[in-house]
Design a protein around this motif. Sequence first.
Motif, mmCIF file in Angstrom:
data_model
loop_
_atom_site.group_PDB
_atom_site.id
_atom_site.type_symbol
_atom_site.label_atom_id
_atom_site.label_comp_id
_atom_site.label_asym_id
_atom_site.label_seq_id
_atom_site.Cartn_x
_atom_site.Cartn_y
_atom_site.Cartn_z
ATOM 1 N N ARG A 171 0.816 -1.211 0.000
ATOM 2 C CA ARG A 171 0.000 0.000 0.000
ATOM 3 C C ARG A 171 0.856 1.269 0.000
ATOM 4 O O ARG A 171 0.496 2.262 -0.634
ATOM 5 N N PHE A 172 1.968 1.235 0.707
ATOM 6 C CA PHE A 172 2.799 2.432 0.841
ATOM 7 C C PHE A 172 4.135 2.322 0.110
ATOM 8 O O PHE A 172 5.053 3.083 0.377
ATOM 9 N N ASP A 173 4.211 1.393 -0.833
ATOM 10 C CA ASP A 173 5.457 1.219 -1.563
ATOM 11 C C ASP A 173 5.800 2.453 -2.404
ATOM 12 O O ASP A 173 6.972 2.716 -2.676
ATOM 13 N N PHE A 174 4.767 3.223 -2.800
ATOM 14 C CA PHE A 174 5.018 4.405 -3.631
ATOM 15 C C PHE A 174 5.844 5.462 -2.910
ATOM 16 O O PHE A 174 6.436 6.347 -3.539
ATOM 17 N N LEU A 175 5.913 5.378 -1.568
ATOM 18 C CA LEU A 175 6.685 6.361 -0.806
ATOM 19 C C LEU A 175 8.187 6.230 -1.050
ATOM 20 O O LEU A 175 8.962 7.107 -0.660
ATOM 21 N N ARG A 176 8.585 5.143 -1.709
ATOM 22 C CA ARG A 176 10.004 4.985 -2.041
ATOM 23 C C ARG A 176 10.439 6.022 -3.088
ATOM 24 O O ARG A 176 11.615 6.344 -3.189
ATOM 25 N N SER A 177 9.495 6.490 -3.903
ATOM 26 C CA SER A 177 9.830 7.493 -4.909
ATOM 27 C C SER A 177 9.625 8.902 -4.348
ATOM 28 O O SER A 177 8.817 9.112 -3.434
ATOM 29 N N ASN A 178 10.335 9.848 -4.925
ATOM 30 C CA ASN A 178 10.280 11.224 -4.439
ATOM 31 C C ASN A 178 8.901 11.839 -4.696
ATOM 32 O O ASN A 178 8.301 11.636 -5.744
ATOM 33 N N MET A 179 8.408 12.599 -3.723
ATOM 34 C CA MET A 179 7.084 13.214 -3.833
ATOM 35 C C MET A 179 6.989 14.131 -5.050
ATOM 36 O O MET A 179 5.994 14.149 -5.771
ATOM 37 N N TYR A 180 8.041 14.898 -5.314
ATOM 38 C CA TYR A 180 8.003 15.834 -6.432
ATOM 39 C C TYR A 180 7.998 15.107 -7.771
ATOM 40 O O TYR A 180 7.405 15.580 -8.749
ATOM 41 N N CYS A 181 8.642 13.952 -7.833
ATOM 42 C CA CYS A 181 8.615 13.149 -9.054
ATOM 43 C C CYS A 181 7.200 12.643 -9.324
ATOM 44 O O CYS A 181 6.727 12.662 -10.465
ATOM 45 N N ARG A 182 6.512 12.201 -8.255
ATOM 46 C CA ARG A 182 5.137 11.725 -8.418
ATOM 47 C C ARG A 182 4.222 12.862 -8.858
ATOM 48 O O ARG A 182 3.339 12.683 -9.698
ATOM 49 N N GLN B 20 -2.318 16.513 -18.052
ATOM 50 C CA GLN B 20 -2.177 17.423 -19.190
ATOM 51 C C GLN B 20 -2.503 16.731 -20.506
ATOM 52 O O GLN B 20 -3.098 17.324 -21.406
ATOM 53 N N TYR B 21 -2.139 15.442 -20.608
ATOM 54 C CA TYR B 21 -2.314 14.732 -21.868
ATOM 55 C C TYR B 21 -3.411 13.672 -21.805
ATOM 56 O O TYR B 21 -3.460 12.762 -22.627
ATOM 57 N N GLY B 22 -4.312 13.813 -20.831
ATOM 58 C CA GLY B 22 -5.503 12.982 -20.798
ATOM 59 C C GLY B 22 -5.262 11.509 -20.577
ATOM 60 O O GLY B 22 -6.027 10.673 -21.064
ATOM 61 N N LEU B 23 -4.223 11.159 -19.834
ATOM 62 C CA LEU B 23 -3.909 9.763 -19.557
ATOM 63 C C LEU B 23 -4.357 9.386 -18.151
ATOM 64 O O LEU B 23 -4.607 10.247 -17.311
ATOM 65 N N GLY B 24 -4.463 8.084 -17.903
ATOM 66 C CA GLY B 24 -4.980 7.614 -16.618
ATOM 67 C C GLY B 24 -3.928 7.585 -15.523
ATOM 68 O O GLY B 24 -2.729 7.450 -15.791
ATOM 69 N N TRP B 25 -4.400 7.693 -14.276
ATOM 70 C CA TRP B 25 -3.502 7.694 -13.122
ATOM 71 C C TRP B 25 -4.056 6.775 -12.053
ATOM 72 O O TRP B 25 -5.233 6.848 -11.693
ATOM 73 N N ASP B 26 -3.220 5.872 -11.562
ATOM 74 C CA ASP B 26 -3.602 4.943 -10.503
ATOM 75 C C ASP B 26 -3.293 5.614 -9.163
ATOM 76 O O ASP B 26 -2.132 5.718 -8.760
ATOM 77 N N HIS B 27 -4.334 6.079 -8.469
ATOM 78 C CA HIS B 27 -4.123 6.810 -7.217
ATOM 79 C C HIS B 27 -3.609 5.898 -6.104
ATOM 80 O O HIS B 27 -2.884 6.344 -5.215
ATOM 81 N N ALA B 28 -4.002 4.629 -6.130
ATOM 82 C CA ALA B 28 -3.553 3.704 -5.082
ATOM 83 C C ALA B 28 -2.059 3.425 -5.200
ATOM 84 O O ALA B 28 -1.328 3.443 -4.205
ATOM 85 N N ILE C 287 1.044 5.679 -9.754
ATOM 86 C CA ILE C 287 1.790 5.472 -10.991
ATOM 87 C C ILE C 287 0.845 5.680 -12.173
ATOM 88 O O ILE C 287 -0.385 5.573 -12.035
ATOM 89 N N PRO C 288 1.372 5.983 -13.386
ATOM 90 C CA PRO C 288 0.519 6.118 -14.571
ATOM 91 C C PRO C 288 -0.085 4.775 -14.956
ATOM 92 O O PRO C 288 0.533 3.721 -14.782
ATOM 93 N N LEU C 289 -1.313 4.816 -15.478
ATOM 94 C CA LEU C 289 -1.925 3.618 -16.017
ATOM 95 C C LEU C 289 -1.318 3.309 -17.377
ATOM 96 O O LEU C 289 -0.905 4.208 -18.107
ATOM 97 N N ASP C 290 -1.287 2.042 -17.719
ATOM 98 C CA ASP C 290 -0.767 1.619 -19.014
ATOM 99 C C ASP C 290 -1.687 2.153 -20.112
ATOM 100 O O ASP C 290 -2.863 1.783 -20.178
#
Length: 312
Positions: A48-59, A68-76, A79-82
């Motif tokens: 659940r909290f594995d995303f915290l390994r990446s920098n907040m500003y990068c996310r 901006q380009y109308g792509l999907g985002w996985d909030h959980a 990360i970007p959706l495929d």
Amino acid sequence: PNSIIDIQSFETTEKLVEHLKNVAEDKVGYDAYHAWRKGAFPSELAQRFDFLRSNMYCRMCRFAYMKQYGLGWDHAEQIPLDPTSTGAGARSIQCTSHLNGMMARPFVESWYSQGGSADEQVKTTASEHNCEEEPNETTQVHVGKSFSFLRRLTAHDGVFDFSLEDIKPKSGNAQHPLWFRIEGPDIHNEKGVDFNNIHTQLPHNATYQGIYTSLAIQDDKTRMTLIASWATDKARSPNPGVMEMEVIPTHTPILSDQERRRLRLIVEPVDTLRETPSEYQLSPFAKMHIQDFVEPLALFYLKENTHKIMEQ
């Protein structure tokens, strides 16, 4: 387990205070609340909290780019959706029919003459699909005995541009109107709720009133926005997942050979964390492509000897 003190589990404040005192004075009892730190981290919590390994500003940067380009985002997962997957909020695979070159996915394209005979409808068949990343098709469309026209399709990144040229009624003036219809099988706008003339949300919208027509439908996963280069009050969503717009009204004189009509369909995911299906918010992606539609970029080509001509 045994990592927190749940105050809701105590019947009275006095019992809570008594327990806190006992834990503070009892080293064994206090250490029991920290025993989990020495064991393996629970897998569900780690995922659940594995995303915290990446920098907040990068996310934040990735999220802003996807919006901006109308792509999907996985909030959980943060990360970007495929973009090539068919899941909710992702960019659907784009397919045209082998038989007539019309769109079959992510929506079904059809043209019909309302009031004409029952067979005066051109529609994508359910089989024989040709799937491409960016389909580009030019098709001569014959709508029964009512209309014929040249229809060009250009698709890119969830944006579908239709250009209609040489629109000719087959018997003088149009005896019946020509309609454009799309069916999005993966979108279920409750009770056929739609949003009209959303292009007026653009800055300086007074410039565009009475010139363009737009319509949008959405559910909790997907939004489709349709904008046309002409004004009509006949744009609607008669059923969930369906949008219709009148292209040529009844008894319209024959259009000139130079006149063409343009349509743009924008397909994008809905941000369920910040948006609701009952309210329409102009996303940065939709705003960019609607603005480009009403104010297209003009290109000018200058020959190398232009300055010599001007000097003469």
